[in-house]
Design an enzyme around this catalytic site. Structure first.
Site, PDB file in Angstrom:
ATOM      1  CE1 TYR A 143     -21.527  28.201  -3.884  1.00  0.00           C
ATOM      2  CE2 TYR A 143     -22.871  26.571  -5.027  1.00  0.00           C
ATOM      3  CZ  TYR A 143     -22.751  27.569  -4.091  1.00  0.00           C
ATOM      4  OH  TYR A 143     -23.847  27.938  -3.344  1.00  0.00           O
ATOM      5  CE  LYS A 172     -22.681  31.340  -5.134  1.00  0.00           C
ATOM      6  NZ  LYS A 172     -23.995  30.683  -5.380  1.00  0.00           N
TER       7      LYS A 172
END
Length: 306
Positions: A143, A172
């Site tokens: 992330y 992400k």
């Protein structure tokens, strides 16, 4: 593992909603509401669920609460869609513990944030993520959110992790640098799972081969966010483009203050939760609350202004 990484990668696509953590008026976690929010998502076409990411206020939760939130979500989902909770922290040992717990409760993957506040160098980032990935068998989604961590995972660091860790399967990218995300796909390979964490890039990332999005807006408007992915997958480019622009005003208003304050405000107005955040987070200004209400009316989420 009961599934290979490739099998899981095929399922971890589309709209993965990062469900907020609902609190009661006394600031305790409302697990019943959490289950209701997940059902709301599944009833509106959401493809997968995440919790305890940025939208879930993880830094306001104890470690024990984070485990309970993950466990309750997993039980509520009950295998109907993939589950990829956020397990990252600024603390390495906490990240290791939470990621192992995610595997223990049966999560399909774990989303691990680039450590915030510490600002490690790229070599240290590599060591951190490799150690976490090596400690579990489930897929890991990195992330990368430089706007909140004050640190960007560079393309070469991510590519080396992808090469050295078979279970680091995607990222992400909450990164407004679209050149960066293009280079991620080029360097990591077209089968690497690229998710947009920037609402206005959810559609553009699909066009370069992205796997989907992990969008806070899907808490409020899950059906349209999911439909955008479905339309693209089915080859209905115009519908996907139309939905991209239809969602723009809602995306804008939900990020005029720090996430998840506007999202929780909207869900409160919709009668889904008590709009409560734990300090140091708090609700937006009255003027922004009014703007959120007006936008919800426009989107048909509220019948009339109150």
């Amino acid at each position: 593992m009961t599934k290979t990484y490739e099998e899981i990668k095929q399922r971890l696509r589309g709209s993965i909603t990062p469900v907020i953590t609902p609190f009661k008026a006394d600031f305790s976690i409302d697990y019943d509401k959490q289950s209701e929010l997940i059902e709301y998502q599944l009833n509106n076409g959401t493809h997968a669920i995440s919790v305890t990411g940025t939208s879930g206020e993880p830094s306001s939760l104890t470690i024990e609460e984070r485990v309970k939130v993950m466990d309750n979500a997993k039980k509520t989902i009950n295998g109907r869609v993939p589950f990829a909770p956020g397990t990252g922290s600024t603390n390495h040992d906490e990240t290791m513990y939470l990621t192992r717990k995610a595997q223990e409760i049966g999560a399909d993957a774990a989303m691990v944030i680039v450590p915030y506040y510490n600002k490690p160098n790229q070599q240290a980032l590599y060591k951190h993520f490799k150690t976490v990935a090596d400690s579990v068998d489930i897929p890991i989604i990195v992330y990368n959110i430089p706007g909140r961590t004050a640190l960007n995972m560079e393309v070469e660091t991510l590519a080396k992790l992808n090469e050295d860790c078979p279970n680091i399967v995607g990222v992400k990218e909450s990164n407004k640098d679209f050149e960066h995300v293009n280079r991620v796909m080029l360097r990591c390979g077209r089968d690497f799972l690229l998710y947009s964490g920037i609402e206005l890039l959810c559609y553009p990332m699909l066009t370069i081969g992205g796997a989907g999005s992990i969008s806070a807006t899907a808490n409020v408007e899950p059906a349209k966010v999911a439909e955008m992915h479905d339309a693209w997958t089915m080859g209905d480019v115009k519908r996907a483009q139309d939905l991209h622009f239809e969602l723009m005003k809602l995306n804008d208003v939900l990020f005029k203050d720090t996430n998840p304050a506007p999202v929780k405000t909207a869900l409160g107005m919709m009668g889904k939760i008590e709009p409560v955040l734990r300090l140091p987070m708090d609700l937006p200004s009255k003027s922004l609350q009014n703007e959120i209400r007006e936008t919800l009316v426009e989107y048909g989420k509220l019948l009339q202004p109150t």
